[in-house]
Design a protein around this motif. Structure first.
Motif, PDB file in Angstrom:
ATOM      1  N   ARG A 158      -3.123   2.166   4.758  1.00  0.00           N
ATOM      2  CA  ARG A 158      -3.227   1.137   3.040  1.00  0.00           C
ATOM      3  C   ARG A 158      -1.708   1.893   2.804  1.00  0.00           C
ATOM      4  NH1 ARG A 158      -1.423  -3.647   1.927  1.00  0.00           N
ATOM      5  NH2 ARG A 158      -2.540  -3.987  -0.439  1.00  0.00           N
ATOM      6  N   LEU A 159      -1.874   2.836   2.503  1.00  0.00           N
ATOM      7  CA  LEU A 159      -0.802   4.045   1.708  1.00  0.00           C
ATOM      8  C   LEU A 159       0.669   3.596   1.751  1.00  0.00           C
ATOM      9  CD1 LEU A 159      -3.160   6.671   1.324  1.00  0.00           C
ATOM     10  CD2 LEU A 159      -2.761   4.462  -0.957  1.00  0.00           C
ATOM     11  N   HIS A 160       0.229   3.359   3.314  1.00  0.00           N
ATOM     12  CA  HIS A 160       1.970   3.824   3.735  1.00  0.00           C
ATOM     13  C   HIS A 160       2.325   2.422   4.095  1.00  0.00           C
ATOM     14  CE1 HIS A 160       4.753   3.756   7.379  1.00  0.00           C
ATOM     15  NE2 HIS A 160       4.704   2.982   7.621  1.00  0.00           N
ATOM     16  N   LEU A 161       1.630   1.480   3.891  1.00  0.00           N
ATOM     17  CA  LEU A 161       2.325   0.301   3.791  1.00  0.00           C
ATOM     18  C   LEU A 161       2.434   0.095   2.393  1.00  0.00           C
ATOM     19  CD1 LEU A 161      -0.471  -1.912   5.882  1.00  0.00           C
ATOM     20  CD2 LEU A 161       2.671  -1.393   6.265  1.00  0.00           C
ATOM     21  N   LEU A 162       1.881   0.168   1.711  1.00  0.00           N
ATOM     22  CA  LEU A 162       2.379   0.158  -0.358  1.00  0.00           C
ATOM     23  C   LEU A 162       3.625   0.977  -0.710  1.00  0.00           C
ATOM     24  CD1 LEU A 162      -1.285   0.719  -1.850  1.00  0.00           C
ATOM     25  CD2 LEU A 162       0.013  -1.248  -1.927  1.00  0.00           C
ATOM     26  N   ALA A 163       3.996   1.712   0.575  1.00  0.00           N
ATOM     27  CA  ALA A 163       5.142   2.457   0.103  1.00  0.00           C
ATOM     28  C   ALA A 163       6.647   1.346   1.046  1.00  0.00           C
ATOM     29  CB  ALA A 163       4.745   3.749   0.615  1.00  0.00           C
ATOM     30  N   ASN A 164       5.494   1.478   2.105  1.00  0.00           N
ATOM     31  CA  ASN A 164       6.528   1.006   2.945  1.00  0.00           C
ATOM     32  C   ASN A 164       6.229  -1.164   3.376  1.00  0.00           C
ATOM     33  OD1 ASN A 164       7.905   2.940   3.780  1.00  0.00           O
ATOM     34  ND2 ASN A 164       6.419   3.694   3.841  1.00  0.00           N
ATOM     35  N   PRO A 165       6.140  -1.573   2.254  1.00  0.00           N
ATOM     36  CA  PRO A 165       5.932  -3.133   3.058  1.00  0.00           C
ATOM     37  C   PRO A 165       6.259  -4.179   4.520  1.00  0.00           C
ATOM     38  CG  PRO A 165       6.501  -3.423   0.404  1.00  0.00           C
ATOM     39  CD  PRO A 165       7.053  -1.418   1.093  1.00  0.00           C
ATOM     40  N   ALA A 166       8.013  -3.117   4.336  1.00  0.00           N
ATOM     41  CA  ALA A 166       8.507  -4.223   5.171  1.00  0.00           C
ATOM     42  C   ALA A 166       7.907  -3.426   7.034  1.00  0.00           C
ATOM     43  CB  ALA A 166       9.086  -3.768   5.291  1.00  0.00           C
ATOM     44  N   ALA A 167       7.533  -1.985   6.730  1.00  0.00           N
ATOM     45  CA  ALA A 167       6.920  -1.813   7.872  1.00  0.00           C
ATOM     46  C   ALA A 167       5.745  -1.606   8.736  1.00  0.00           C
ATOM     47  CB  ALA A 167       6.711  -0.263   7.626  1.00  0.00           C
ATOM     48  N   ALA A 168       5.542  -1.284   9.901  1.00  0.00           N
ATOM     49  CA  ALA A 168       4.375  -1.501  10.649  1.00  0.00           C
ATOM     50  C   ALA A 168       3.340  -0.676  10.786  1.00  0.00           C
ATOM     51  CB  ALA A 168       4.707  -2.139  12.205  1.00  0.00           C
ATOM     52  N   ALA A 169       2.405  -0.754  10.881  1.00  0.00           N
ATOM     53  CA  ALA A 169       1.369  -0.292  11.010  1.00  0.00           C
ATOM     54  C   ALA A 169       0.920   0.943  12.598  1.00  0.00           C
ATOM     55  CB  ALA A 169      -0.300  -0.343  10.770  1.00  0.00           C
ATOM     56  N   SER A 170       0.381   2.183  12.848  1.00  0.00           N
ATOM     57  CA  SER A 170       0.446   2.760  13.899  1.00  0.00           C
ATOM     58  C   SER A 170      -0.866   2.043  14.317  1.00  0.00           C
ATOM     59  CB  SER A 170       0.356   3.753  13.414  1.00  0.00           C
ATOM     60  OG  SER A 170      -1.030   3.697  12.838  1.00  0.00           O
ATOM     61  N   CYS A 171      -1.333   0.685  13.687  1.00  0.00           N
ATOM     62  CA  CYS A 171      -2.311   0.272  14.796  1.00  0.00           C
ATOM     63  C   CYS A 171      -2.233  -1.123  14.696  1.00  0.00           C
ATOM     64  CB  CYS A 171      -3.730   0.177  14.219  1.00  0.00           C
ATOM     65  SG  CYS A 171      -3.818   0.275  12.435  1.00  0.00           S
ATOM     66  N   ASP A 172      -0.816  -1.390  14.426  1.00  0.00           N
ATOM     67  CA  ASP A 172      -0.408  -2.725  15.114  1.00  0.00           C
ATOM     68  C   ASP A 172       0.069  -2.502  17.015  1.00  0.00           C
ATOM     69  OD1 ASP A 172      -1.058  -3.294  12.535  1.00  0.00           O
ATOM     70  OD2 ASP A 172       1.034  -3.484  12.158  1.00  0.00           O
ATOM     71  N   PHE A 173      -0.684  -3.140  17.632  1.00  0.00           N
ATOM     72  CA  PHE A 173      -0.257  -2.544  18.685  1.00  0.00           C
ATOM     73  C   PHE A 173       0.470  -4.021  19.219  1.00  0.00           C
ATOM     74  CE2 PHE A 173      -3.528   0.412  18.125  1.00  0.00           C
ATOM     75  CZ  PHE A 173      -3.172   1.414  18.964  1.00  0.00           C
TER      76      PHE A 173
END
Length: 205
Positions: free
Chosen positions: A35-50
């Motif tokens: 969640r912190l990663h996505l808040l900092a990078n809204p366009a990024a994918a999460a590492s658990c997105d398969f």
């Protein structure tokens, strides 16, 4: 009042609480990082997105992912500490009054209710299966069953001795109840999302 100190030693129950607490807390921690990663990078994918089906981002970005006005994983970070503490206490044979066990049961029942709602939202509204969320579900369900049986068998809530005796025989059925619950979730996911072939294709296709 029942003598909770005289309740039979239940090391397996204590060990389970510790294991479930550690695993559940780890899942909450990983989701918090995502969640912190996505808040900092809204366009990024999460590492658990398969895949479109197996992912975390859709869940974390949805309103369901912040149902109380803050990211749901924060609940896990706080809540999963309790089973670890209670598990250690059980192994150490710490004596708790009935109301204390009642409060702990209420916490696990609330978690079970929330997880049931999150499962329905994930399958029927978001159409995704979040890996870390599913790990949380898998720990919450048997923990609720086990704690419910335990508070009944030690008489932590007002029940008859006959009910305590019957409850004492139910703990061995918790694994079966858990498996059946998992099967219901899998069946719903399969009927709604065609989950089994999609998950298989995601990881092995």
């Amino acid at each position: 009042m029942p003598d909770h100190a005289s309740a039979p030693r239940t090391p397996a129950f204590g060990i389970w609480l510790i294991v479930a607490g550690v695993v559940g807390w780890t899942a909450a921690f990983e989701l918090t990082l995502e969640r912190l990663h996505l808040l900092a990078n809204p366009a990024a994918a999460a590492s658990c997105d398969f895949s479109v089906l197996v992912q975390c981002k859709a869940n974390l970005d949805s309103w369901q992912g912040s149902a109380f006005g803050f990211p749901n994983p924060i609940l896990g970070l706080a809540g999963w500490v309790a089973p670890v503490i209670m598990g250690v206490a059980v192994l150490a044979r710490v004596r708790f009054p009935g109301w204390f066990w009642g409060v702990f049961w209420f916490g696990t029942a609330s978690a079970f209710g929330l997880v049931t709602w999150f499962i329905s939202q994930s399958i029927f509204q978001l159409h995704t299966l979040c890996p870390w969320c599913m790990l949380t579900w898998s720990m919450t369900i048997p923990t609720f069953y086990a704690v419910t049986v335990h508070v009944l068998r030690i008489g932590a809530i007002p029940v008859t001795e006959r009910t305590q005796v019957r409850a004492g025989r139910l703990m061995v059925w918790v694994p079966l109840a858990t498996i059946l619950s998992y099967a219901v979730v899998i069946l719903l996911a399969q009927l709604r999302l065609d989950a089994i072939p999609n998950v298989f294709a995601t990881f092995f296709g």
